[in-house]
Design a protein around this motif. Structure first.
Motif, PDB file in Angstrom:
ATOM      1  N   ASP A  33       0.753  -1.224   0.078  1.00  0.00           N
ATOM      2  CA  ASP A  33      -0.026   0.022  -0.062  1.00  0.00           C
ATOM      3  C   ASP A  33       0.966   1.089  -0.068  1.00  0.00           C
ATOM      4  OD1 ASP A  33      -2.396  -1.474   0.009  1.00  0.00           O
ATOM      5  OD2 ASP A  33      -2.650  -1.346   2.132  1.00  0.00           O
ATOM      6  N   LEU A 104      -3.671  -0.984  -9.075  1.00  0.00           N
ATOM      7  CA  LEU A 104      -4.578  -0.088  -9.850  1.00  0.00           C
ATOM      8  C   LEU A 104      -4.352  -0.519 -11.382  1.00  0.00           C
ATOM      9  CD1 LEU A 104      -6.549   2.214 -10.248  1.00  0.00           C
ATOM     10  CD2 LEU A 104      -4.906   3.806 -10.326  1.00  0.00           C
ATOM     11  N   GLN A 135     -12.224  -6.805 -12.157  1.00  0.00           N
ATOM     12  CA  GLN A 135     -13.175  -6.794 -10.963  1.00  0.00           C
ATOM     13  C   GLN A 135     -13.391  -8.305 -10.347  1.00  0.00           C
ATOM     14  OE1 GLN A 135     -16.842  -4.626 -11.974  1.00  0.00           O
ATOM     15  NE2 GLN A 135     -15.941  -2.702 -11.493  1.00  0.00           N
ATOM     16  N   ASN A 138     -10.674  -8.476  -8.099  1.00  0.00           N
ATOM     17  CA  ASN A 138     -10.479  -7.661  -7.111  1.00  0.00           C
ATOM     18  C   ASN A 138      -9.661  -6.496  -7.302  1.00  0.00           C
ATOM     19  OD1 ASN A 138     -12.635  -8.899  -5.389  1.00  0.00           O
ATOM     20  ND2 ASN A 138     -11.292 -10.274  -4.701  1.00  0.00           N
ATOM     21  N   LEU A 139      -9.335  -6.133  -8.530  1.00  0.00           N
ATOM     22  CA  LEU A 139      -8.742  -4.992  -9.227  1.00  0.00           C
ATOM     23  C   LEU A 139      -9.230  -3.731  -9.202  1.00  0.00           C
ATOM     24  CD1 LEU A 139      -5.999  -7.400 -11.501  1.00  0.00           C
ATOM     25  CD2 LEU A 139      -5.791  -6.668  -8.929  1.00  0.00           C
ATOM     26  N   ASP A 140      -8.597  -2.859  -8.664  1.00  0.00           N
ATOM     27  CA  ASP A 140      -9.209  -1.262  -8.969  1.00  0.00           C
ATOM     28  C   ASP A 140      -9.134  -0.967 -10.504  1.00  0.00           C
ATOM     29  OD1 ASP A 140     -10.119  -1.099  -6.304  1.00  0.00           O
ATOM     30  OD2 ASP A 140      -8.687  -0.023  -5.651  1.00  0.00           O
ATOM     31  N   VAL A 141      -9.915  -0.436 -10.922  1.00  0.00           N
ATOM     32  CA  VAL A 141      -9.655   0.064 -12.476  1.00  0.00           C
ATOM     33  C   VAL A 141     -10.030   1.512 -12.630  1.00  0.00           C
ATOM     34  CG1 VAL A 141     -10.598  -0.515 -14.760  1.00  0.00           C
ATOM     35  CG2 VAL A 141     -10.595  -2.330 -13.142  1.00  0.00           C
ATOM     36  N   LEU A 142      -9.031   2.159 -13.441  1.00  0.00           N
ATOM     37  CA  LEU A 142      -9.400   3.438 -13.871  1.00  0.00           C
ATOM     38  C   LEU A 142      -9.498   3.332 -15.322  1.00  0.00           C
ATOM     39  CD1 LEU A 142      -9.611   6.763 -13.849  1.00  0.00           C
ATOM     40  CD2 LEU A 142      -6.899   6.885 -13.838  1.00  0.00           C
ATOM     41  N   ILE A 173     -16.974   2.377 -11.973  1.00  0.00           N
ATOM     42  CA  ILE A 173     -15.389   2.968 -11.948  1.00  0.00           C
ATOM     43  C   ILE A 173     -15.349   4.146 -12.146  1.00  0.00           C
ATOM     44  CG2 ILE A 173     -14.642   0.370 -11.973  1.00  0.00           C
ATOM     45  CD1 ILE A 173     -14.483   0.869 -15.200  1.00  0.00           C
ATOM     46  N   ALA A 216      -7.844   7.815  -7.806  1.00  0.00           N
ATOM     47  CA  ALA A 216      -8.218   6.119  -7.927  1.00  0.00           C
ATOM     48  C   ALA A 216      -7.248   5.367  -6.950  1.00  0.00           C
ATOM     49  CB  ALA A 216      -7.809   5.513  -9.069  1.00  0.00           C
ATOM     50  N   ASP A 219      -8.872   5.931  -3.336  1.00  0.00           N
ATOM     51  CA  ASP A 219     -10.291   5.468  -3.241  1.00  0.00           C
ATOM     52  C   ASP A 219     -10.508   3.743  -2.710  1.00  0.00           C
ATOM     53  OD1 ASP A 219     -11.637   7.851  -4.113  1.00  0.00           O
ATOM     54  OD2 ASP A 219     -11.929   6.997  -6.180  1.00  0.00           O
TER      55      ASP A 219
END
Length: 219
Positions: A33, A104, A135, A138-142, A173, A216, A219
């Motif tokens: 992180d 991300l 998703q 469980n990956l964040d997407v921009l 997203i 992103a 968040d």
């Protein structure tokens, strides 16, 4: 002869996939992180087409984030010439080759679909499938958007330009609406081919997307 060329093309693409997977597997070993890993998955716009090493979008974004005090690693997952269909095909291979998932993913594809006048419905379906796969992991997407040139058929422009905001709303997203914002008509920002950004153009793209990337990450 056509069959031979087709087989050769598949072999070349598979070789590129495997080489990228090998690179990615060593590049994210120490993700955390505090030291986020960002995966820029796209086409020649993220791959730094015809630019010297270190001057493409991914390294310039990494430098910009570090100047903001964010010790991020930005991995270049761009492949020249990729359409959304090609990106959809290789996404799982690349992700499965990673030792650790990024924090991300910047999903940037669609420009080559426009150049080939691919049916916007196909582009939308491919992007949706990639977002769902990310998703699912469980990956964040921009989502990084593209726009069709205004000299295209108006119905095509309307259908294509609606893809990115609709997908961002559907999947909840964030969206950066237009990756080439600030380049159109600005001298020195685009190469003589009229498509690919210069070093100056990449700097504008990084400056434009940086805040969205930071938001992103938070968040």
């Amino acid at each position: 002869m056509r069959e031979h060329r087709g087989q050769l093309g598949v072999m070349i693409r598979m070789t590129l996939w495997l080489a990228l997977c090998s690179l990615l597997s060593t590049g994210v070993a120490h993700a955390s992180d505090e030291r986020p890993v960002i995966f820029a998955f796209g086409d020649s716009l993220t791959a730094g087409y015809n630019l010297p090493e270190g001057l493409g979008y991914a390294p310039q974004l990494e430098d910009a984030l570090r100047r903001e005090g964010i010790a991020a690693t930005v991995i270049d997952g761009g492949l020249n010439g990729d359409t959304t269909s090609a990106g959809r095909e290789r996404l799982t291979y690349v992700l499965d080759g990673m030792d650790e998932m990024p924090g991300l993913v910047l999903l940037e594809l669609g420009g080559n679909d426009v150049l080939r006048a691919i049916d916007p419905a196909i582009t939308r379906a491919n992007l949706a499938a990639m977002i769902e796969e990310l998703q699912r992991r469980n990956l964040d997407v921009l989502l990084i958007g593209m726009r069709a040139p205004q000299n295209y058929d108006p119905d095509y422009v309307k259908a294509f330009d609606a893809i990115y905001p609709a997908l961002a709303a559907r999947y909840g997203i964030p969206l950066y609406p237009f990756f080439l914002e600030g380049l159109i008509g600005v001298e020195g920002t685009v190469m003589p081919d009229g498509i690919h950004p210069t070093y100056k153009g990449i700097k504008i793209m990084v400056s434009g997307t940086k805040s969205a990337v930071i938001d992103a990450l938070r968040d």
